[in-house]
Structures are given as structure tokens and as C-alpha cells.
Design an enzyme around this catalytic site. Structure first.
Site, PDB file in Angstrom:
ATOM      1  N   TRP A 183       0.860  -1.183   0.000  1.00 32.74           N
ATOM      2  CA  TRP A 183       0.000   0.000   0.000  1.00 32.74           C
ATOM      3  C   TRP A 183       0.894   1.230   0.000  1.00 32.74           C
ATOM      4  O   TRP A 183       1.859   1.289   0.756  1.00 32.74           O
ATOM      5  CB  TRP A 183      -0.923   0.052   1.234  1.00 32.74           C
ATOM      6  CG  TRP A 183      -1.692   1.335   1.247  1.00 32.74           C
ATOM      7  CD1 TRP A 183      -2.756   1.660   0.463  1.00 32.74           C
ATOM      8  CD2 TRP A 183      -1.397   2.513   2.024  1.00 32.74           C
ATOM      9  NE1 TRP A 183      -3.160   2.962   0.713  1.00 32.74           N
ATOM     10  CE2 TRP A 183      -2.346   3.507   1.659  1.00 32.74           C
ATOM     11  CE3 TRP A 183      -0.421   2.824   2.993  1.00 32.74           C
ATOM     12  CZ2 TRP A 183      -2.354   4.791   2.232  1.00 32.74           C
ATOM     13  CZ3 TRP A 183      -0.428   4.103   3.563  1.00 32.74           C
ATOM     14  CH2 TRP A 183      -1.394   5.061   3.176  1.00 32.74           C
ATOM     15  N   GLU A 225      -3.018  -3.041  -2.478  1.00 33.29           N
ATOM     16  CA  GLU A 225      -4.185  -2.463  -1.788  1.00 33.29           C
ATOM     17  C   GLU A 225      -4.565  -1.111  -2.378  1.00 33.29           C
ATOM     18  O   GLU A 225      -3.791  -0.164  -2.345  1.00 33.29           O
ATOM     19  CB  GLU A 225      -3.859  -2.301  -0.297  1.00 33.29           C
ATOM     20  CG  GLU A 225      -4.990  -1.664   0.517  1.00 33.29           C
ATOM     21  CD  GLU A 225      -4.639  -1.467   1.989  1.00 33.29           C
ATOM     22  OE1 GLU A 225      -3.440  -1.597   2.363  1.00 33.29           O
ATOM     23  OE2 GLU A 225      -5.549  -1.157   2.772  1.00 33.29           O
ATOM     24  N   LYS A 227      -7.160   2.336  -2.889  1.00 35.10           N
ATOM     25  CA  LYS A 227      -7.820   3.280  -1.985  1.00 35.10           C
ATOM     26  C   LYS A 227      -8.515   4.338  -2.819  1.00 35.10           C
ATOM     27  O   LYS A 227      -8.106   4.629  -3.939  1.00 35.10           O
ATOM     28  CB  LYS A 227      -6.754   3.898  -1.084  1.00 35.10           C
ATOM     29  CG  LYS A 227      -7.294   4.765   0.039  1.00 35.10           C
ATOM     30  CD  LYS A 227      -6.225   4.923   1.115  1.00 35.10           C
ATOM     31  CE  LYS A 227      -6.673   5.925   2.149  1.00 35.10           C
ATOM     32  NZ  LYS A 227      -5.775   5.962   3.315  1.00 35.10           N
ATOM     33  N   ASP A 258      -9.483  -3.235   1.303  1.00 35.19           N
ATOM     34  CA  ASP A 258      -9.661  -2.701   2.656  1.00 35.19           C
ATOM     35  C   ASP A 258     -11.101  -2.197   2.730  1.00 35.19           C
ATOM     36  O   ASP A 258     -11.547  -1.452   1.851  1.00 35.19           O
ATOM     37  CB  ASP A 258      -8.648  -1.567   2.886  1.00 35.19           C
ATOM     38  CG  ASP A 258      -8.700  -0.979   4.294  1.00 35.19           C
ATOM     39  OD1 ASP A 258      -9.796  -0.585   4.726  1.00 35.19           O
ATOM     40  OD2 ASP A 258      -7.645  -0.873   4.948  1.00 35.19           O
ATOM     41  N   HIS A 261     -11.848   1.489   2.068  1.00 36.50           N
ATOM     42  CA  HIS A 261     -11.226   2.167   0.933  1.00 36.50           C
ATOM     43  C   HIS A 261     -12.114   2.356  -0.287  1.00 36.50           C
ATOM     44  O   HIS A 261     -11.630   2.427  -1.410  1.00 36.50           O
ATOM     45  CB  HIS A 261      -9.953   1.423   0.521  1.00 36.50           C
ATOM     46  CG  HIS A 261      -8.830   1.635   1.497  1.00 36.50           C
ATOM     47  ND1 HIS A 261      -7.527   1.320   1.219  1.00 36.50           N
ATOM     48  CD2 HIS A 261      -8.820   2.157   2.745  1.00 36.50           C
ATOM     49  CE1 HIS A 261      -6.767   1.622   2.257  1.00 36.50           C
ATOM     50  NE2 HIS A 261      -7.533   2.120   3.199  1.00 36.50           N
ATOM     51  N   HIS A 285      -8.373  -6.266   4.229  1.00 34.63           N
ATOM     52  CA  HIS A 285      -8.063  -5.508   5.424  1.00 34.63           C
ATOM     53  C   HIS A 285      -9.405  -5.205   6.039  1.00 34.63           C
ATOM     54  O   HIS A 285     -10.162  -4.389   5.506  1.00 34.63           O
ATOM     55  CB  HIS A 285      -7.349  -4.195   5.086  1.00 34.63           C
ATOM     56  CG  HIS A 285      -5.867  -4.301   5.203  1.00 34.63           C
ATOM     57  ND1 HIS A 285      -5.038  -3.225   4.993  1.00 34.63           N
ATOM     58  CD2 HIS A 285      -5.061  -5.344   5.535  1.00 34.63           C
ATOM     59  CE1 HIS A 285      -3.789  -3.621   5.177  1.00 34.63           C
ATOM     60  NE2 HIS A 285      -3.784  -4.893   5.497  1.00 34.63           N
ATOM     61  N   ASP A 293     -12.485   6.785   5.890  1.00 33.60           N
ATOM     62  CA  ASP A 293     -11.600   5.660   6.200  1.00 33.60           C
ATOM     63  C   ASP A 293     -11.002   5.832   7.600  1.00 33.60           C
ATOM     64  O   ASP A 293      -9.799   5.972   7.761  1.00 33.60           O
ATOM     65  CB  ASP A 293     -10.497   5.618   5.116  1.00 33.60           C
ATOM     66  CG  ASP A 293      -9.498   4.493   5.336  1.00 33.60           C
ATOM     67  OD1 ASP A 293      -9.909   3.444   5.852  1.00 33.60           O
ATOM     68  OD2 ASP A 293      -8.320   4.690   4.992  1.00 33.60           O
ATOM     69  N   ASP A 295     -10.813   3.876  10.193  1.00 34.88           N
ATOM     70  CA  ASP A 295     -10.157   2.751  10.853  1.00 34.88           C
ATOM     71  C   ASP A 295     -10.612   2.507  12.280  1.00 34.88           C
ATOM     72  O   ASP A 295      -9.800   2.220  13.161  1.00 34.88           O
ATOM     73  CB  ASP A 295      -8.624   2.902  10.784  1.00 34.88           C
ATOM     74  CG  ASP A 295      -8.102   2.803   9.367  1.00 34.88           C
ATOM     75  OD1 ASP A 295      -8.220   1.723   8.769  1.00 34.88           O
ATOM     76  OD2 ASP A 295      -7.591   3.805   8.840  1.00 34.88           O
ATOM     77  N   ASP A 325      -7.195  -4.347  10.026  1.00 33.85           N
ATOM     78  CA  ASP A 325      -6.536  -3.040   9.887  1.00 33.85           C
ATOM     79  C   ASP A 325      -7.390  -1.950  10.509  1.00 33.85           C
ATOM     80  O   ASP A 325      -8.206  -1.333   9.838  1.00 33.85           O
ATOM     81  CB  ASP A 325      -6.279  -2.742   8.392  1.00 33.85           C
ATOM     82  CG  ASP A 325      -5.475  -1.458   8.196  1.00 33.85           C
ATOM     83  OD1 ASP A 325      -4.869  -0.968   9.175  1.00 33.85           O
ATOM     84  OD2 ASP A 325      -5.465  -0.926   7.061  1.00 33.85           O
TER      85      ASP A 325
HETATM   86  C1  RNT Z   1      -4.052   2.901   4.700  1.00 32.62           C
HETATM   87  C2  RNT Z   1      -4.096   1.447   4.435  1.00 32.62           C
HETATM   88  C3  RNT Z   1      -2.953   0.649   4.993  1.00 32.62           C
HETATM   89  C4  RNT Z   1      -2.553   1.017   6.396  1.00 32.62           C
HETATM   90  C5  RNT Z   1      -1.657   0.006   7.083  1.00 32.62           C
HETATM   91  C6  RNT Z   1      -0.988   0.556   8.276  1.00 32.62           C
HETATM   92  O1  RNT Z   1      -5.168   3.556   4.298  1.00 32.62           O
HETATM   93  O2  RNT Z   1      -5.302   0.911   4.903  1.00 32.62           O
HETATM   94  O3  RNT Z   1      -3.243  -0.682   4.875  1.00 32.62           O
HETATM   95  O4  RNT Z   1      -3.657   1.214   7.210  1.00 32.62           O
HETATM   96  O5  RNT Z   1      -0.770  -0.513   6.186  1.00 32.62           O
HETATM   97 ZN    ZN Z   2      -5.537  -1.196   4.883  1.00 32.00          ZN
END
Ligand code: RNT
Ligand code: ZN
Length: 415
Positions: A183, A225, A227, A258, A261, A285, A293, A295, A325
Site C-alpha cells: 500500500w 491495496e 484506496k 480494505d 477504501h 483488510h 476511512d 479505521d 486493519d
Molecule cells: C491505509 C491502508 C494501509 C494502512 C496500514 C498501516 O489507508 O489501509 O493498509 O492502514 O498498512
Molecule cells: Zn488497509
């Protein structure tokens, strides 16, 4: 009759074999990210994040070094059910006397060997790996692998190559492939004048990394990955979904999705089956976006259950690589970690204790009335009893809060 036996009977009435579900779910590895423990800061001395990822909150007790992070992992992993892997970022290299002397383009397996020893001590299933393309002075004007500055781009390509070399050793160490996720934070805050240039450079950089002969596909699975946007890079993300899906298909690697994302009304649960039609593997993720996003810690909610259903009812446990994640710095970090893993496991077990075959059949027969009825009825099965039994069989209890609070009082609060 015990509560569990009674509950089991109710499941049997719908043709569900709870024992088989226990067996199945306890074998599915979940890769637990190390970065919930220290707000994604790593061991290289960085003090804040950049590149569109952010932790918010300032709860006391953050792990500040390898020893503290290990102690925290030891504590909370012991309270998590199921088969676990550890997911590391390159920024968690245990550098020892190399600290300050070498950079990410020179890291080797040696710097991660202490993690291997630790993971083996905990009886984990393996280690997964992530090159760290963010939180570093060599990210120039917000760009790494897509930078127009050749020296910058070269540095990050070398870091990618080192990461695949390290991952090969990690895979060998456990006799199971190491999953490597790429990523990058690359993007632009405002309207681009050139969208193609950075993407062509990213493609070339990835080619150089993937075509590097120093890694072994037998021991490593590589994913990319995508986004949609990040804070500070709202207008353009170099590695978007279309870019990486096409790249992965052409290159014979895999996509990582993810759950935070995509556009807010898109769901990853609907995308899994599409990728299953074309790929041997796909990676996730698992995160929880709240309006963006963000998290947040994953919880036992509709979309997570839907993701788990897509894995279980499509018999894709060996194809979907589950990684977590999320990172919350506003609450006890170990409670955050443990809650997320419990939620993932709970969702998998929930999905495995549904009358999946019967539901599929009803859909194919276009018996949508009975499908609706049965889906709703299944929601009222005594799942909490099943979950408690699943924990009990692994020597665990539903209350993981009390031991973690005690650890907070005795250890975290003194940091
Ligand atoms: C960021 C991505 C990525 C990170 C990690 C720490 O938007 O989701 O995967 O969160 O690698
Ligand atoms: Zn991620």
C-alpha cells in the site's frame, strides 16, 4: 440439559451442525496487525503519521518499543480465540545497533528474526509483512513509488525488493506463505494536471519489485491495496481500485480490499465473489469506516457478518486472506485489539452456523418468501450460547475486559 445442548438442538432443527462449525472456524487464520498497539508509529523514531492515514486519540499507555509491544501482544493475544498470524510493517524492524545507520532500502531478515522467535513462542501460525511506504522523509511531495524524482522512486523500489526478500525468509520460517501487502500513500490534494504519469511510474516501479529475482513465489503471496482517497490527498489516489485490479490480474498477484477504501455506499462484501471468479487468492483488510476511512475498531455488525458469510458460504476460507486493519488511540489499545479479533471470529462463527445451503437453494428456486422467513428466523437462534461455548473450548471467557483493565492499572498506566 445444558444451555449449550439446548441451543445445539435448535440449530439442528434447521439442519446446522454446530460442532462442524467450531471445527471449521478454529482453523481459519486471522492475521492480527501489530500496529494497533502503538498507533502505527513503529520503531524508527517517527512521531506522527502522514500520507492520508491518521490515528486519533491520546489514551495513555502506548507501547513505545519492541519489549512493550511484545508484552502487550502477549497479554491480549492470550485472550483472543482462533488461529492467529501476526502482521508486521517494515517500520517495526528491530534494528539494534543498526538504528540510525541503515534505512528501509537496506533492511534484511536479521531485523525481523526477533519477531519470528516471538511468534513461535506464542504458537502463531506465521507472520505477514508490509513494506512501509509512509511516515518517512523520503516520501517526496506525498509520492513514493510514483514519484517523478528518480532517486526517490529508486529508494522505494529498493525497499519493496528488500521486503519481498524478507518475506521469503518469513515464509520459510513457518513453512507457510507470508502474505505481503503493498500500500502506498501516493496522491494529490487538488485537481491533477497529469493523472497518467504517476500511474505509469507506479506500474513501472511495481514491475521492478515484482520481477525482482530475489524472492520466491512458493513462500510469498503478494497483494496490492487500493484506496479511493485520503485526508490531505482528496483529489487523486494513484493506486485506485481499477489500477490495482488490472495490475494484479496481469501480473498474477492478488488484490487486497480494505473495507474502508471505497465510496461510502459501496461494500466489500459484494466485491468478494466477483474476485473469487478470477483469482486464486484475495486479501482483506478488515476495518470499520465511520463516514470516511477512519479505521475504527471492528465490531459485530451487519457488514462484517456479510463479509464473513461471503467467505464461509462460498467455501473460500483457503482463498481469502483475512487481515485486520484498524487503530484506535482513544481507548485502551489492548481492548481495541481484542474486541476486533473477537468480532472477526464471532462473525465467522455466525456465518458458519447459518443454514447456508438451504438458503442458497431457496434463492435458486426463487422461493423468496421462504428465503426471507428463514433468514429472519436464523437471526433469532441462540448464537450467544454458541459463542460462549466456542470460547470455553479454547479456555477463554466472554469477559476479556477485566484482565485487560487490570493490565492497564498494573502496566500501561505506569508508562
Ligand atoms: C491505509 C491502508 C494501509 C494502512 C496500514 C498501516 O489507508 O489501509 O493498509 O492502514 O498498512
Ligand atoms: Zn488497509
Amino acid at each position: 440439559m445444558s444451555m449449550f445442548d439446548e441451543a445445539k438442538k435448535k440449530y439442528q432443527e434447521l439442519g446446522i451442525d454446530v460442532e462442524a462449525a467450531f471445527e471449521k472456524v478454529s482453523k481459519i487464520p486471522v492475521s492480527v496487525h501489530c500496529w494497533q498497539g502503538d498507533d502505527v508509529l513503529g520503531f524508527e523514531g517517527v512521531e506522527s503519521l502522514e500520507g492520508g492515514i491518521q490515528t486519533t486519540g491520546n489514551y495513555p499507555g502506548r507501547a513505545r518499543n519492541f519489549e512493550e509491544l511484545k508484552a502487550d501482544i502477549r497479554k491480549c493475544f492470550a485472550l483472543m480465540p482462533g488461529k492467529k498470524r501476526l502482521n508486521l510493517h517494515a517500520s517495526y524492524a528491530v534494528l539494534g545497533e543498526d538504528l540510525g545507520k541503515i534505512d528501509r532500502d537496506q533492511y534484511t531478515f536479521k531485523h525481523f528474526k526477533p519477531w519470528v522467535d516471538f511468534a513461535k513462542e506464542l504458537g502463531l501460525d506465521g507472520i505477514d509483512f508490509n513494506p512501509t511506504f509512509f511516515a518517512h522523509k523520503k516520501v517526496k511531495d506525498g509520492l513514493s513509488l510514483s514519484s517523478p524524482d528518480e532517486e526517490t522512486r529508486k529508494f522505494w523500489i529498493e525497499h519493496g525488493k528488500r521486503s519481498l526478500e524478507i518475506a521469503t525468509e518469513l515464509g520459510k520460517a513457518f513453512g507457510k506463505p507470508c502474505f505481503v501487502n503493498i500500500w502506498i500513500p501516493d496522491g494529490l490534494k487538488d485537481i491533477p494536471a497529469d493523472r497518467l504519469g504517476p500511474r505509469m511510474r507506479l506500474k513501472d516501479s511495481l514491475d521492478q519489485i515484482i520481477d525482482h529475482p530475489g524472492w520466491d513465489r512458493k513462500h510469498v503471496i503478494v497483494g496490492v491495496e487500493s484506496k479511493v482517497f485520503g485526508i490531505g490527498v482528496e483529489s487523486y489516489t494513484v493506486g485506485n481500485s481499477e489500477f490495482y485490479q488490472n495490475y494484479a490480474a496481469k501480473k498474477g498477484i492478488c488484490c487486497l480490499m480494505d473495507t474502508g477504501h471505497y465510496h461510502p455506499t459501496e461494500v466489500v462484501s459484494d466485491k468478494i465473489s466477483s474476485l473469487l471468479c478470477f483469482y486464486d487468492h484475495l486479501a482483506l483488510h478488515v476495518s470499520r469506516p465511520v463516514r470516511w476511512d477512519s479505521d475504527h475498531v471492528i465490531i459485530f455488525e451487519d457488514e462484517l457478518r456479510e463479509v464473513a458469510k461471503e467467505i464461509i458460504r462460498n467455501h473460500a476460507e483457503d482463498k481469502v486472506i483475512i487481515g485486520l486493519d484498524y487503530f484506535d488511540a482513544s481507548i485502551n489499545r489492548l481492548v481495541a485489539w481484542t474486541t476486533g479479533v473477537h468480532s472477526m471470529q464471532k462473525s465467522l462463527l455466525y456465518a458458519a452456523t447459518l443454514p447456508n445451503e438451504e438458503l442458497k437453494k431457496l434463492q435458486d428456486e426463487a422461493n423468496f418468501s421462504k428465503l426471507l422467513y428463514l433468514q429472519e428466523r436464523a437471526k433469532m437462534l441462540p448464537f450467544s450460547v454458541i459463542w460462549e461455548e466456542y470460547l470455553k473450548r479454547q479456555g477463554l471467557e466472554v469477559d476479556y475486559y477485566t484482565p485487560l483493565k487490570q493490565y492497564e492499572d498494573e502496566v500501561l498506566s505506569k508508562r
